[in-house]
Motif scaffolding. Structure first.
Motif, PDB file in Angstrom:
ATOM      1  N   THR A 111       0.820  -1.218   0.000  1.00 44.48           N
ATOM      2  CA  THR A 111       0.000   0.000   0.000  1.00 44.48           C
ATOM      3  C   THR A 111       0.851   1.264   0.000  1.00 44.48           C
ATOM      4  O   THR A 111       0.553   2.230  -0.706  1.00 44.48           O
ATOM      5  CB  THR A 111      -0.920   0.000   1.230  1.00 44.48           C
ATOM      6  OG1 THR A 111      -1.697  -1.197   1.230  1.00 44.48           O
ATOM      7  CG2 THR A 111      -1.857   1.192   1.208  1.00 44.48           C
ATOM      8  N   GLY A 205      -9.812   3.155   8.593  1.00 46.83           N
ATOM      9  CA  GLY A 205      -8.796   2.473   7.800  1.00 46.83           C
ATOM     10  C   GLY A 205      -9.132   2.381   6.331  1.00 46.83           C
ATOM     11  O   GLY A 205     -10.190   2.829   5.885  1.00 46.83           O
ATOM     12  N   ARG A 208     -10.514  -3.503   3.614  1.00 44.61           N
ATOM     13  CA  ARG A 208     -10.055  -4.668   4.359  1.00 44.61           C
ATOM     14  C   ARG A 208      -8.988  -5.463   3.605  1.00 44.61           C
ATOM     15  O   ARG A 208      -8.097  -6.059   4.204  1.00 44.61           O
ATOM     16  CB  ARG A 208     -11.259  -5.568   4.666  1.00 44.61           C
ATOM     17  CG  ARG A 208     -10.980  -6.669   5.681  1.00 44.61           C
ATOM     18  CD  ARG A 208     -12.234  -7.510   5.888  1.00 44.61           C
ATOM     19  NE  ARG A 208     -13.347  -6.671   6.261  1.00 44.61           N
ATOM     20  CZ  ARG A 208     -13.630  -6.307   7.506  1.00 44.61           C
ATOM     21  NH1 ARG A 208     -12.830  -6.696   8.487  1.00 44.61           N
ATOM     22  NH2 ARG A 208     -14.682  -5.556   7.766  1.00 44.61           N
ATOM     23  N   SER A 210      -6.733  -4.301   1.484  1.00 47.78           N
ATOM     24  CA  SER A 210      -5.521  -3.554   1.132  1.00 47.78           C
ATOM     25  C   SER A 210      -4.332  -4.151   1.869  1.00 47.78           C
ATOM     26  O   SER A 210      -4.460  -4.773   2.928  1.00 47.78           O
ATOM     27  CB  SER A 210      -5.674  -2.076   1.500  1.00 47.78           C
ATOM     28  OG  SER A 210      -5.606  -1.893   2.899  1.00 47.78           O
ATOM     29  N   SER A 213      -3.980  -2.787   5.490  1.00 47.60           N
ATOM     30  CA  SER A 213      -4.989  -3.318   6.411  1.00 47.60           C
ATOM     31  C   SER A 213      -4.667  -4.749   6.813  1.00 47.60           C
ATOM     32  O   SER A 213      -4.803  -5.133   7.981  1.00 47.60           O
ATOM     33  CB  SER A 213      -6.380  -3.251   5.765  1.00 47.60           C
ATOM     34  OG  SER A 213      -6.800  -1.912   5.619  1.00 47.60           O
ATOM     35  N   ARG A 214      -4.232  -5.543   5.856  1.00 43.91           N
ATOM     36  CA  ARG A 214      -3.873  -6.928   6.182  1.00 43.91           C
ATOM     37  C   ARG A 214      -2.666  -6.977   7.109  1.00 43.91           C
ATOM     38  O   ARG A 214      -2.606  -7.787   8.040  1.00 43.91           O
ATOM     39  CB  ARG A 214      -3.579  -7.699   4.895  1.00 43.91           C
ATOM     40  CG  ARG A 214      -4.801  -7.935   4.016  1.00 43.91           C
ATOM     41  CD  ARG A 214      -4.424  -8.805   2.829  1.00 43.91           C
ATOM     42  NE  ARG A 214      -5.549  -8.999   1.935  1.00 43.91           N
ATOM     43  CZ  ARG A 214      -5.509  -9.794   0.865  1.00 43.91           C
ATOM     44  NH1 ARG A 214      -4.402 -10.458   0.570  1.00 43.91           N
ATOM     45  NH2 ARG A 214      -6.564  -9.930   0.089  1.00 43.91           N
ATOM     46  N   ALA A 217      -3.794  -5.943  10.611  1.00 38.71           N
ATOM     47  CA  ALA A 217      -4.601  -7.010  11.220  1.00 38.71           C
ATOM     48  C   ALA A 217      -3.703  -8.137  11.726  1.00 38.71           C
ATOM     49  O   ALA A 217      -3.955  -8.714  12.793  1.00 38.71           O
ATOM     50  CB  ALA A 217      -5.611  -7.540  10.209  1.00 38.71           C
ATOM     51  N   HIS A 229     -12.782  -1.159  13.412  1.00 39.18           N
ATOM     52  CA  HIS A 229     -12.882  -0.062  12.454  1.00 39.18           C
ATOM     53  C   HIS A 229     -14.319   0.458  12.398  1.00 39.18           C
ATOM     54  O   HIS A 229     -15.246  -0.310  12.144  1.00 39.18           O
ATOM     55  CB  HIS A 229     -12.443  -0.522  11.064  1.00 39.18           C
ATOM     56  CG  HIS A 229     -10.965  -0.635  10.911  1.00 39.18           C
ATOM     57  ND1 HIS A 229     -10.269  -1.774  11.233  1.00 39.18           N
ATOM     58  CD2 HIS A 229     -10.034   0.269  10.487  1.00 39.18           C
ATOM     59  CE1 HIS A 229      -8.983  -1.589  11.007  1.00 39.18           C
ATOM     60  NE2 HIS A 229      -8.806  -0.361  10.560  1.00 39.18           N
ATOM     61  N   ARG A 232     -14.235   2.092   6.750  1.00 43.68           N
ATOM     62  CA  ARG A 232     -13.101   1.872   5.849  1.00 43.68           C
ATOM     63  C   ARG A 232     -13.364   2.635   4.558  1.00 43.68           C
ATOM     64  O   ARG A 232     -14.488   2.611   4.042  1.00 43.68           O
ATOM     65  CB  ARG A 232     -12.926   0.379   5.543  1.00 43.68           C
ATOM     66  CG  ARG A 232     -12.512  -0.461   6.758  1.00 43.68           C
ATOM     67  CD  ARG A 232     -12.340  -1.913   6.346  1.00 43.68           C
ATOM     68  NE  ARG A 232     -11.998  -2.774   7.450  1.00 43.68           N
ATOM     69  CZ  ARG A 232     -10.764  -3.012   7.880  1.00 43.68           C
ATOM     70  NH1 ARG A 232      -9.733  -2.416   7.276  1.00 43.68           N
ATOM     71  NH2 ARG A 232     -10.532  -3.819   8.888  1.00 43.68           N
ATOM     72  N   ALA A 250      -5.992   6.441  12.990  1.00 49.67           N
ATOM     73  CA  ALA A 250      -5.584   5.693  11.810  1.00 49.67           C
ATOM     74  C   ALA A 250      -4.086   5.465  11.856  1.00 49.67           C
ATOM     75  O   ALA A 250      -3.350   6.149  12.581  1.00 49.67           O
ATOM     76  CB  ALA A 250      -5.965   6.438  10.531  1.00 49.67           C
TER      77      ALA A 250
END
Length: 303
Positions: A111, A205, A208, A210, A213-214, A217, A229, A232, A250
């Motif tokens: 990202t 965020g 999910r 992206s 985000s992964r 997580a 969140h 998003r 964020a």
């Protein structure tokens, strides 16, 4: 027990016959299709009969009013459309090589690279290399390395927390992750904050799926927690606006957060070690020998 004999499938179906069949579907009669492809009616009928023999099933119901496809014919029409489109793409790309072009470089990135560091550099590279196209997709760093090793990508831009052993690796840019907080949140004059503390608060965020985000997580799951969140959105600009409105905190690259400093938000460093990372340009040893791949990697590093 002897297994039942299986029919040998005849894959020798001429692309021209698929084109003829597609024209029959489009024109409604064999006569009109034959005219469209410059065949006599007898020759077109013979080729369609051979196509039915090759597929082992009846494809058309014939009548005085014209022809209608059977269920098998409709299935073949769907496949024919896809195959003919792929063949057209093949001819276009091969023709580009014949004219001295070097094709397409497949680039995967995380990202941070996709949204911040890459676009301007990639734009300059494309202007300077008009014979090269770049197919760009965003993936988390670990998935990018898997794609490289499978041969489904040429270059990957990843964060240095992953294992890039066996690949050709070039250090690229520093990529520190920071917290973006609403200015009215009571955090005093603190210069850093732990990600675990952010997990106790509502978050804003990116999508999910992206890469960022992964990654976040995964970091949360190490402590057995799941980020909450409230919303998003699709860009860092939208994230920053929601943070400024007080919707939540964020996490984003420092290069992105710097654009929003003072716009109703505070930028605070993350104290977690994983927040300080470097972006790497990765290639397989074989890919690094390709002229287009090597040219893109050298251009990114030079920038």
């Amino acid at each position: 027990m002897t297994a039942p004999a299986r029919r040998t499938v005849d894959y020798r179906i001429a692309p021209f016959d698929l084109h003829l069949f597609a024209m029959v579907m489009a024109r409604g009669t064999i006569t009109a299709a034959a005219e469209a492809v410059n065949l006599s009616l007898a020759a077109a009928s013979a080729r369609l009969k051979a196509l039915e023999d090759a597929t082992g099933t009846r494809l058309l119901d014939r009548s005085k009013a014209g022809v209608t496809p059977t269920d098998a014919g409709r299935a073949l029409a769907r496949h024919a459309s896809r195959v003919l489109a792929e063949l057209e793409s093949l001819h276009v790309e091969m023709a580009s090589f014949g004219h001295g072009l070097r094709g397409t470089v497949r680039l995967l990135c995380n990202t941070a690279a996709m949204s911040e560091a890459l676009p301007q550099r990639l734009g300059r590279f494309l202007v300077g290399n008009p014979d090269l196209d770049v197919d760009v997709h965003e993936l988390p760093s670990d998935a990018t390395l898997d794609a490289l090793r499978r041969g489904s990508a040429d270059i990957g831009i990843v964060a240095d927390h992953v294992d890039a052993s066996g690949l050709v690796v070039q250090p690229w840019l520093d990529d520190r992750l920071v917290a973006l907080l609403p200015r009215r949140w009571p955090v005093g004059a603190r210069r850093s904050i732990a990600f675990g503390e952010l997990l106790e608060r509502p978050l804003v965020g990116l999508a999910r799926d992206s890469g960022l985000s992964r990654f976040l997580a995964a970091q949360a799951s190490r402590s057995g927690r799941v980020p909450r969140h409230r919303v998003r959105v699709g860009s860092f600009d939208a994230v920053a606006q929601l943070v400024a409105a007080g919707a939540g905190a964020a996490v984003m690259p420092e290069s992105a957060a710097a654009r929003f400093r003072g716009d109703g938000v505070r930028v605070v460093a993350l104290s977690d070690a994983w927040a300080r990372r470097r972006l790497l340009i990765c290639m397989t040893p074989e890919g690094a020998q390709l002229a287009g791949v090597r040219a893109l990697a050298q251009a990114l590093v030079a920038d």
